[in-house]
Every structure is written in C-alpha cells, then in structure tokens.
Motif scaffolding. Sequence first.
Motif, PDB file in Angstrom:
ATOM      1  N   THR A  61       0.788  -1.232   0.000  1.00 27.03           N
ATOM      2  CA  THR A  61       0.000   0.000   0.000  1.00 27.03           C
ATOM      3  C   THR A  61       0.817   1.276   0.000  1.00 27.03           C
ATOM      4  O   THR A  61       0.293   2.337  -0.337  1.00 27.03           O
ATOM      5  N   ILE A 106     -11.741  -2.822   2.839  1.00 34.07           N
ATOM      6  CA  ILE A 106     -12.395  -2.036   1.791  1.00 34.07           C
ATOM      7  C   ILE A 106     -11.717  -0.669   1.648  1.00 34.07           C
ATOM      8  O   ILE A 106     -11.435  -0.221   0.528  1.00 34.07           O
ATOM      9  N   SER A 107     -11.445  -0.013   2.771  1.00 31.91           N
ATOM     10  CA  SER A 107     -10.812   1.313   2.737  1.00 31.91           C
ATOM     11  C   SER A 107      -9.443   1.261   2.077  1.00 31.91           C
ATOM     12  O   SER A 107      -9.110   2.107   1.236  1.00 31.91           O
ATOM     13  N   THR A 108      -8.644   0.284   2.461  1.00 30.59           N
ATOM     14  CA  THR A 108      -7.301   0.153   1.897  1.00 30.59           C
ATOM     15  C   THR A 108      -7.362  -0.086   0.402  1.00 30.59           C
ATOM     16  O   THR A 108      -6.564   0.458  -0.363  1.00 30.59           O
ATOM     17  N   TYR A 109      -8.330  -0.860  -0.019  1.00 32.06           N
ATOM     18  CA  TYR A 109      -8.483  -1.125  -1.451  1.00 32.06           C
ATOM     19  C   TYR A 109      -8.753   0.177  -2.212  1.00 32.06           C
ATOM     20  O   TYR A 109      -8.185   0.426  -3.264  1.00 32.06           O
ATOM     21  N   TYR A 110      -9.616   1.027  -1.664  1.00 25.19           N
ATOM     22  CA  TYR A 110      -9.973   2.258  -2.368  1.00 25.19           C
ATOM     23  C   TYR A 110      -8.967   3.391  -2.173  1.00 25.19           C
ATOM     24  O   TYR A 110      -8.823   4.234  -3.057  1.00 25.19           O
ATOM     25  N   ILE A 111      -8.275   3.408  -1.049  1.00 25.86           N
ATOM     26  CA  ILE A 111      -7.316   4.490  -0.792  1.00 25.86           C
ATOM     27  C   ILE A 111      -5.986   4.221  -1.483  1.00 25.86           C
ATOM     28  O   ILE A 111      -5.403   5.095  -2.092  1.00 25.86           O
ATOM     29  N   LYS A 128      -3.609  -2.109  -9.759  1.00 28.64           N
ATOM     30  CA  LYS A 128      -4.606  -3.158  -9.534  1.00 28.64           C
ATOM     31  C   LYS A 128      -4.007  -4.318  -8.747  1.00 28.64           C
ATOM     32  O   LYS A 128      -4.649  -4.872  -7.850  1.00 28.64           O
ATOM     33  N   LYS A 131      -3.421  -3.278  -5.032  1.00 28.48           N
ATOM     34  CA  LYS A 131      -4.729  -3.144  -4.361  1.00 28.48           C
ATOM     35  C   LYS A 131      -5.262  -4.526  -3.992  1.00 28.48           C
ATOM     36  O   LYS A 131      -5.720  -4.744  -2.864  1.00 28.48           O
ATOM     37  N   LYS A 172      -2.609   9.797   1.886  1.00 25.08           N
ATOM     38  CA  LYS A 172      -3.374  10.188   0.693  1.00 25.08           C
ATOM     39  C   LYS A 172      -3.763  11.666   0.776  1.00 25.08           C
ATOM     40  O   LYS A 172      -3.627  12.411  -0.197  1.00 25.08           O
TER      41      LYS A 172
END
Length: 181
Positions: A61, A106-111, A128, A131, A172
């Motif tokens: 990440t 979910i947050s880590t995937y989107y951030i 991708k 993520k 971010k």
Amino acid sequence: MQEFLKKQYQFSDYQIAQLHFTFKSVGSELSKLLLMAIFFHDDLGRYVFAVMVMLLLRTATGGLHCKKYITCLLVSFSYMFLALMVLPLIEINKVLQLIFLFICMISTYYIGPVTSKVHRPLSEKNIKRVKLQAFVIIFIYLTLTYIMPENPYMVAGFWVVILNTLQLAAAKILKKKGEKL
C-alpha cells in the motif's frame, strides 16, 4: 568505490546513484527496525509479528514517507508503540474486530496505494495488483482473526492493520495537498 564500479563494471553515474539510494534506504530501514527491536526486546516475538504484518501491508500500500531519518524513526516508533503497548489495552470483542478489519480491507483497497514522491508512478496494472494484494492480506488476517482464539499476537496485528489504514488515509490526504512529513 564509484571509480571501481565505473571501471570494473562500466556502471553509469545513474546506476551508481541508484545503488547508493538502495543501500542508504535498506540501511536506514534496518537500523530503525533494530533500534525498535532493542526497545521492544522484552516482547520481541510480538514485535517481530507486528513488523511482519506491517511490512506485508506497507509493501503493497505504501503510505506516509518522512523527509528525515529521525522523523521516520519517531513515526515508526510511535506506530509500533501504539500497536504493541497502548491500543491492546482497549478491549474490542471479536465481532467488532471483524467489522473493523472488513472496513480496513475495503478502505485500503480504495485508498491505496500511496507511493512516495521519489517512487516512479505505478502503472494501472501494478495499481490493480497491489490493491488486490492488500485486500487479500487483510482478508487473510480477517479470516485468521475469526478462526484463531484471541491472543496477544493477533491483537497486535489487528492494531497494525488499523494503524496502517489510518496512516494510508493520512498519506493520501497529505499527498493531495503536496505535503510531506
């Protein structure tokens, strides 16, 4: 050493600068981990477990990056101190842990990912991939939390996931503002 590399192996100035950066970065990270290991020597197993969880997530990440070694050491130490000594004092039942881990997944995937300014921008394919990697790491941790009985290692890892998600969100925001620690 530079002249030796240029003469013996025909390294360019750029390649030598890359090697210098790599050795400096690895040395810096290892020295921070060693200094913290000395501090947490009474609970070395839990420290090593927390570092492993953190490294799995950080390599996928990215996150906060500091300009100076001392700032990075202090931020890293604070992160580990919170994950190992402070936050485990807060008792959270397993159901809430699972909910928080799901939110982090979910947050880590989107951030994520949030790379440093010196890091080359990632391709869409790599974005991708990392993520998905972070998603899978947290999913596995969530599954282990569900299966395994609560223990100090799992609690420390839980807090590492929470802190990683928070620092990723902060990174971010700072990156969007163009700021750096």
